[in-house]
Design an enzyme around this catalytic site. Sequence first.
Site, PDB file in Angstrom:
ATOM      1  N   ASP A   6      13.417 -52.608   2.259  1.00 12.79           N
ATOM      2  CA  ASP A   6      13.887 -51.322   1.741  1.00 12.79           C
ATOM      3  C   ASP A   6      12.827 -50.777   0.800  1.00 12.79           C
ATOM      4  OD1 ASP A   6      15.159 -49.175   0.531  1.00 12.79           O
ATOM      5  OD2 ASP A   6      16.535 -50.425  -0.649  1.00 12.79           O
ATOM      6  N   ASN A   9      11.576 -45.499  -3.968  1.00 14.95           N
ATOM      7  CA  ASN A   9      10.622 -44.686  -4.715  1.00 14.95           C
ATOM      8  C   ASN A   9       9.812 -45.475  -5.734  1.00 14.95           C
ATOM      9  OD1 ASN A   9      11.166 -41.970  -3.677  1.00 14.95           O
ATOM     10  ND2 ASN A   9      13.206 -42.279  -4.515  1.00 14.95           N
ATOM     11  N   THR A  10      10.357 -46.564  -6.241  1.00 16.00           N
ATOM     12  CA  THR A  10       9.635 -47.340  -7.251  1.00 16.00           C
ATOM     13  C   THR A  10       9.476 -48.810  -6.885  1.00 16.00           C
ATOM     14  OG1 THR A  10      11.704 -47.702  -8.480  1.00 16.00           O
ATOM     15  CG2 THR A  10      10.352 -45.829  -9.135  1.00 16.00           C
ATOM     16  N   ARG A  11      10.381 -49.344  -6.038  1.00 20.11           N
ATOM     17  CA  ARG A  11      10.327 -50.763  -5.692  1.00 20.11           C
ATOM     18  C   ARG A  11      10.541 -50.961  -4.199  1.00 20.11           C
ATOM     19  NH1 ARG A  11      14.265 -54.573  -8.628  1.00 20.11           N
ATOM     20  NH2 ARG A  11      15.790 -53.055  -7.878  1.00 20.11           N
ATOM     21  N   LYS A  13      12.468 -53.650  -1.929  1.00 15.30           N
ATOM     22  CA  LYS A  13      13.384 -54.793  -1.893  1.00 15.30           C
ATOM     23  C   LYS A  13      13.355 -55.410  -0.503  1.00 15.30           C
ATOM     24  CE  LYS A  13      16.626 -52.129  -3.698  1.00 15.30           C
ATOM     25  NZ  LYS A  13      17.924 -51.649  -4.223  1.00 15.30           N
ATOM     26  N   ASP A 100      17.184 -44.224   3.818  1.00 12.53           N
ATOM     27  CA  ASP A 100      17.872 -45.126   2.891  1.00 12.53           C
ATOM     28  C   ASP A 100      19.347 -44.768   2.767  1.00 12.53           C
ATOM     29  OD1 ASP A 100      17.201 -42.708   1.635  1.00 12.53           O
ATOM     30  OD2 ASP A 100      16.894 -43.636  -0.325  1.00 12.53           O
TER      31      ASP A 100
END
Length: 245
Positions: A6, A9-11, A13, A100
């Site tokens: 996944d 926008n920042t990570r 997973k 998402d």
Amino acid sequence: MILLVDAGNTRVKWRVIAADAPARALAEGAVGHAEIDMLAAACRAWPGLARVFGCNVAGTSVAARIATACAPLRVDWLLPTAARAGVRNLYENPERLGADRWAALIGARHSHAGPCLVVTAGTATTVDLLSAAGDFLGGLILPGVELMQQALARGTAQLPLAEGHFAWQPRRTVDAIRSGCLQAQTGAVERMFRQIAEHPGALCLLGGGAADSFADLLEIPLRRTDNLVLTGLGTVATLPAPPTH
């Protein structure tokens, strides 16, 4: 085994599942965009991996870096469609729905049998309505809590970017900012929930890194549930391939 990814926008997973048991995570974790190369270690740790399946809202460069980290396995990306895995996409243009959000809706459908409001609170907050029949009815996208605070600090001369606390009647500017941003999140969620509140079994499924900042303020039936995107990806990854005609 399948590696689910996944790319947010920042990570990024990730989760490893067995093809015959998608609901059970064999391993999972998260890395920042600067650490995407670490996905290679996850691939090496599970030599039985046969596939990588994911969704990406972080852009083509992040997708390319994930593909490099997972090589020689090919990365297949989820694309929104009109229907999949028991969910019908009623967006005017189904393919324009974020991958998402589509994955999270599928995850929600397989986590709760009744109508639900699917809320993911991260950099942005998404608030999506799913009927008991599995119809995605529509939803909201709004700036997340931290992004709201940053926007106030950038766009005004005298409002600081500082750590405030929630209060029902704020009497400090930093508390007024924090409380306003949290009230905006809860207000949007509760107003959307009204549309299904009278339906039997209606529930808000709340996840995301910022969810705990306002979960206790919500006055609706609620279940904290993280990683619905990965749950949805696992569901789709283990279904038979859809027909091509």
